[in-house]
Scaffold this motif. Structure first.
Motif, PDB file in Angstrom:
ATOM      1  N   ALA A   1       0.851  -1.196   0.000  1.00 39.31           N
ATOM      2  CA  ALA A   1       0.000   0.000   0.000  1.00 39.31           C
ATOM      3  C   ALA A   1       0.884   1.242   0.000  1.00 39.31           C
ATOM      4  O   ALA A   1       1.928   1.269   0.651  1.00 39.31           O
ATOM      5  CB  ALA A   1      -0.915   0.000   1.216  1.00 39.31           C
ATOM      6  N   LYS A   2       0.471   2.254  -0.760  1.00 40.00           N
ATOM      7  CA  LYS A   2       1.225   3.511  -0.840  1.00 40.00           C
ATOM      8  C   LYS A   2       0.340   4.670  -0.398  1.00 40.00           C
ATOM      9  O   LYS A   2      -0.830   4.762  -0.792  1.00 40.00           O
ATOM     10  CB  LYS A   2       1.695   3.750  -2.288  1.00 40.00           C
ATOM     11  CG  LYS A   2       2.584   4.988  -2.442  1.00 40.00           C
ATOM     12  CD  LYS A   2       2.869   5.286  -3.899  1.00 40.00           C
ATOM     13  CE  LYS A   2       1.641   5.866  -4.581  1.00 40.00           C
ATOM     14  NZ  LYS A   2       1.303   7.227  -4.076  1.00 40.00           N
ATOM     15  N   GLU A   3       0.919   5.555   0.408  1.00 40.26           N
ATOM     16  CA  GLU A   3       0.175   6.739   0.838  1.00 40.26           C
ATOM     17  C   GLU A   3       0.177   7.776  -0.279  1.00 40.26           C
ATOM     18  O   GLU A   3       1.204   8.033  -0.909  1.00 40.26           O
ATOM     19  CB  GLU A   3       0.797   7.346   2.096  1.00 40.26           C
ATOM     20  CG  GLU A   3      -0.031   8.505   2.653  1.00 40.26           C
ATOM     21  CD  GLU A   3       0.625   9.169   3.852  1.00 40.26           C
ATOM     22  OE1 GLU A   3      -0.034   9.270   4.900  1.00 40.26           O
ATOM     23  OE2 GLU A   3       1.789   9.591   3.732  1.00 40.26           O
ATOM     24  N   GLY A   4      -0.965   8.400  -0.529  1.00 42.71           N
ATOM     25  CA  GLY A   4      -1.067   9.415  -1.569  1.00 42.71           C
ATOM     26  C   GLY A   4      -0.302  10.670  -1.212  1.00 42.71           C
ATOM     27  O   GLY A   4      -0.108  10.987  -0.032  1.00 42.71           O
ATOM     28  N   ALA A   5       0.124  11.407  -2.245  1.00 43.17           N
ATOM     29  CA  ALA A   5       0.904  12.628  -2.018  1.00 43.17           C
ATOM     30  C   ALA A   5       0.026  13.772  -1.550  1.00 43.17           C
ATOM     31  O   ALA A   5       0.417  14.575  -0.707  1.00 43.17           O
ATOM     32  CB  ALA A   5       1.630  13.020  -3.298  1.00 43.17           C
ATOM     33  N   VAL A   6      -1.176  13.883  -2.089  1.00 46.18           N
ATOM     34  CA  VAL A   6      -2.084  14.985  -1.756  1.00 46.18           C
ATOM     35  C   VAL A   6      -3.163  14.501  -0.796  1.00 46.18           C
ATOM     36  O   VAL A   6      -3.282  14.979   0.328  1.00 46.18           O
ATOM     37  CB  VAL A   6      -2.713  15.579  -3.038  1.00 46.18           C
ATOM     38  CG1 VAL A   6      -3.652  16.722  -2.667  1.00 46.18           C
ATOM     39  CG2 VAL A   6      -1.625  16.058  -3.990  1.00 46.18           C
ATOM     40  N   VAL A   7      -3.960  13.538  -1.246  1.00 53.44           N
ATOM     41  CA  VAL A   7      -4.954  12.910  -0.373  1.00 53.44           C
ATOM     42  C   VAL A   7      -4.240  11.798   0.396  1.00 53.44           C
ATOM     43  O   VAL A   7      -3.781  10.821  -0.195  1.00 53.44           O
ATOM     44  CB  VAL A   7      -6.124  12.329  -1.196  1.00 53.44           C
ATOM     45  CG1 VAL A   7      -7.142  11.691  -0.265  1.00 53.44           C
ATOM     46  CG2 VAL A   7      -6.763  13.420  -2.039  1.00 53.44           C
ATOM     47  N   LYS A   8      -4.135  11.953   1.707  1.00 51.46           N
ATOM     48  CA  LYS A   8      -3.309  11.052   2.508  1.00 51.46           C
ATOM     49  C   LYS A   8      -4.035   9.755   2.858  1.00 51.46           C
ATOM     50  O   LYS A   8      -4.210   9.392   4.027  1.00 51.46           O
ATOM     51  CB  LYS A   8      -2.842  11.761   3.788  1.00 51.46           C
ATOM     52  CG  LYS A   8      -2.049  13.026   3.545  1.00 51.46           C
ATOM     53  CD  LYS A   8      -0.743  12.745   2.824  1.00 51.46           C
ATOM     54  CE  LYS A   8       0.099  13.990   2.637  1.00 51.46           C
ATOM     55  NZ  LYS A   8       1.353  13.732   1.924  1.00 51.46           N
ATOM     56  N   ASN A   9      -4.464   9.039   1.823  1.00 49.34           N
ATOM     57  CA  ASN A   9      -5.075   7.734   2.052  1.00 49.34           C
ATOM     58  C   ASN A   9      -4.163   6.650   1.492  1.00 49.34           C
ATOM     59  O   ASN A   9      -3.205   6.934   0.773  1.00 49.34           O
ATOM     60  CB  ASN A   9      -6.465   7.659   1.411  1.00 49.34           C
ATOM     61  CG  ASN A   9      -6.414   7.956  -0.075  1.00 49.34           C
ATOM     62  OD1 ASN A   9      -5.369   8.288  -0.628  1.00 49.34           O
ATOM     63  ND2 ASN A   9      -7.549   7.830  -0.735  1.00 49.34           N
ATOM     64  N   TRP A  10      -4.471   5.409   1.842  1.00 48.12           N
ATOM     65  CA  TRP A  10      -3.625   4.292   1.428  1.00 48.12           C
ATOM     66  C   TRP A  10      -4.298   3.527   0.296  1.00 48.12           C
ATOM     67  O   TRP A  10      -5.480   3.191   0.381  1.00 48.12           O
ATOM     68  CB  TRP A  10      -3.366   3.346   2.606  1.00 48.12           C
ATOM     69  CG  TRP A  10      -2.581   3.985   3.706  1.00 48.12           C
ATOM     70  CD1 TRP A  10      -3.075   4.649   4.785  1.00 48.12           C
ATOM     71  CD2 TRP A  10      -1.164   4.048   3.824  1.00 48.12           C
ATOM     72  NE1 TRP A  10      -2.059   5.123   5.573  1.00 48.12           N
ATOM     73  CE2 TRP A  10      -0.861   4.750   5.008  1.00 48.12           C
ATOM     74  CE3 TRP A  10      -0.109   3.568   3.054  1.00 48.12           C
ATOM     75  CZ2 TRP A  10       0.438   4.991   5.429  1.00 48.12           C
ATOM     76  CZ3 TRP A  10       1.192   3.803   3.475  1.00 48.12           C
ATOM     77  CH2 TRP A  10       1.455   4.504   4.644  1.00 48.12           C
TER      78      TRP A  10
END
Length: 555
Positions: free
Chosen positions: A77-86
């Motif tokens: 899973a990767k955290e988003g750069a703008v929207v901090k979701n996985w």
């Protein structure tokens, strides 16, 4: 560089920073032009002299990569750069150490499909506990800004098995794994990507030698000593260098003026850094483009000079070296006694056992890997594919050996009391890289020697004959590898000691030798001015003097 109503950057500091950016860019341009010319002359000189290399095992040619397929693939899973979701992503590590992430494995397999993004990790560091590292960064920042640690907000909590790829001036990456085993499998690979990714955009051997040298020389000219590598593209590395120097030289004054609660202070600080990054990048982008274009234009003029004036260049270079030695030896000898001699044996004592153990264990791992080989195939391609497992050795299977070098970290870090420029992680990774290079050379030469013997050989159908061929080739490789490893050990010890003692030594002796070197710069013949640099000759002499002392200790 104003930041609005709460602007902590006064006009005087703003002007200082703008002048520093201008001076830094101009200094780098001068140093790069000189470094490129001296690098081009270095290669021309090496080719003219045809100095033999010390290695018995040939290095793998650059046009024959170990692998063309991905080095590793898998879900995380990767955290988003703008929207901090996985979001679940399919990660693909390419042979050039770039990391692609895709929506799914199925999407990756589609013809002509493109990844969601690419992680270029040159210059990054990998943190396996981002919660602790984030807290430590907040504490360091609070101290820099003169804040009470109790005023700090609670840092963001990352879930278990999260790995952070961090860079002080660029976007951080956060990747979460399902369990500890997955994380342990991926962390070494991410670290490899951070260290082995080739950040430079211009693939030219003179440039590859000249660019880091120009960065060092620029830092020295601006009063920052040591050998520091930032990683990334040319523009990124120049910008990082300038920004880090501004941070140490000017921003401490700015941080002390920021008032209010943490959230306000940090917001203003982030805006200051953002504005600074824009100002630096705006200056660096056209400056680097001009540097690159200028070098490419002057290169066709330089190369004929090497051929037409080679003898004259050698004479001028030797004359410069003689005059520098005559003028500086009485100056540098007292500095050698103060800054080099007292520390050389102590540093060697720290590095001796870990380097010995790591190299010796790597040789053992190579021997064991050859013994486990199951070579089979009806033709050369099939035989080569059967050795795929051996080729992985220098990539992922050397960690039991290279990890022995980590024993140097704490003792080397303790030396920062005396040597403020020391970075143990960089020193250790360079040593690990050299171990991998020697083992990869052994793997390459083993394959190059055994394939011609096995192709079409009846030994492929006779296990005893096949084993005899493998052991015969292995015996020759092992003899050569042990020879090369002893040379590589000395090179690693030499590099470790030199990287620690030389920066403070240079810092002390360069100003004292200015009156010797500068007249030689002014007296250069016209045909040599673009190619020869007396300061480079000075640096080479200093390096050789220090090397001689260190080699005496190693003996």
């Amino acid at each position: 560089m104003g930041v609005g109503a709460s602007n902590p950057v006064d006009d005087s500091t703003k002007q200082e920073i703008q002048e520093f950016i201008k001076d830094s860019v101009a200094t780098f341009g001068i140093e790069y032009a000189k470094s490129y010319a001296t690098a081009a002359w270095y290669f021309a000189r090496m080719e003219a002299r045809k100095e033999p290399k010390p290695w018995k095992l040939q290095k793998r040619p650059e046009d024959q990569p170990v692998f063309t397929e991905p080095l590793k693939t898998g879900y995380a899973a990767k955290e988003g750069a703008v929207v901090k979701n996985w979001k679940k992503r399919w990660f693909v590590v390419r042979p050039d150490y770039s990391v692609e992430y895709w929506a799914s494995e199925e999407e990756w397999k589609k013809p002509k499909a493109k990844p969601k993004g690419i992680m270029h990790l040159a210059g990054y560091t990998v943190n396996t506990n981002p919660n602790d590292t984030e807290l430590n960064r907040l504490k360091a920042l609070a101290e820099k800004m003169g804040m009470d640690l109790s005023a700090l907000p609670k840092p963001k909590e990352y879930p278990p098995f999260t790995v952070e790829m961090y860079h002080a001036r660029r976007r951080p990456w956060y990747v979460q794994f399902q369990n500890e085993q997955e994380m342990k499998e991926w962390v070494p690979i991410f670290r490899e990507c951070c260290w082995r990714a080739y950040g430079l955009m211009w693939k030219d051997r003179c440039h590859a030698r000249a660019f880091p040298h120009a960065l060092w020389r620029t830092r020295w000219a601006l009063g920052a000593w040591g050998y520091w590598t930032y990683g990334g593209s040319e523009e990124q590395q120049i910008a990082d260098m300038i920004s880090s120097l501004i941070d140490s030289k000017f921003l401490y004054k700015v941080y002390g003026k920021i008032q209010g609660p943490w959230i306000v202070r940090n917001k203003i600080r982030e805006q200051v850094l953002k504005t600074l990054d824009v100002a630096v990048s705006t200056a660096v982008k056209p400056a680097w483009a001009a540097c690159e274009q200028a070098v490419k234009q002057v290169l066709p003029k330089i190369e004929p000079t090497f051929k037409d004036k080679a003898t004259a260049l050698f004479e001028v270079e030797n004359d410069i070296a003689t005059k520098i030695k005559e003028g500086i030896m009485t100056i540098i000898q007292p500095a050698m006694k103060e800054h080099v001699e007292p520390h050389t044996s102590k540093i060697f004592d720290i590095a001796k056992a870990p380097v010995n153990d790591a190299f010796d264990h790597a040789v053992q791992l190579f021997s064991e890997a050859v013994d486990k080989l199951e070579i089979r195939g009806a033709n050369r391609d099939e035989l080569s594919r059967s050795m795929r497992e051996l080729r992985w050795l220098s990539y992922w299977y050397l960690y039991p050996a290279t990890d022995k070098l980590d024993a140097m970290y704490d003792p080397l870090w303790a030396l920062r009391i005396v040597f403020s420029d020391i970075w143990p992680s960089s020193i250790i990774w360079d040593a690990k890289y050299k171990i991998r290079n020697r083992i990869d050379a052994a793997v390459y030469c083993f394959e190059a020697r055994i394939l011609p013997q096995l192709e079409g050989s009846p030994a492929l159908n006779n296990p005893e004959q096949l084993k005899a061929v493998i052991q015969s080739v292995k015996a020759g490789i092992m003899e050569d590898l042990k020879h090369d490893v002893e040379i590589a050990k000395k090179m690693v010890w030499l590099r470790i000691i030199k990287d620690i003692v030389q920066p403070p030594f240079n810092r002390n002796v360069r100003p004292l030798c200015q009156h010797v070197i500068q007249p030689l710069v002014s007296a250069l013949p016209e045909f040599a001015k673009v190619i020869l640099d007396p300061w480079q000759t000075f640096d080479d002499i200093i390096k050789n003097v220090i090397n001689t002392l260190i080699l005496a200790v190693l003996s």
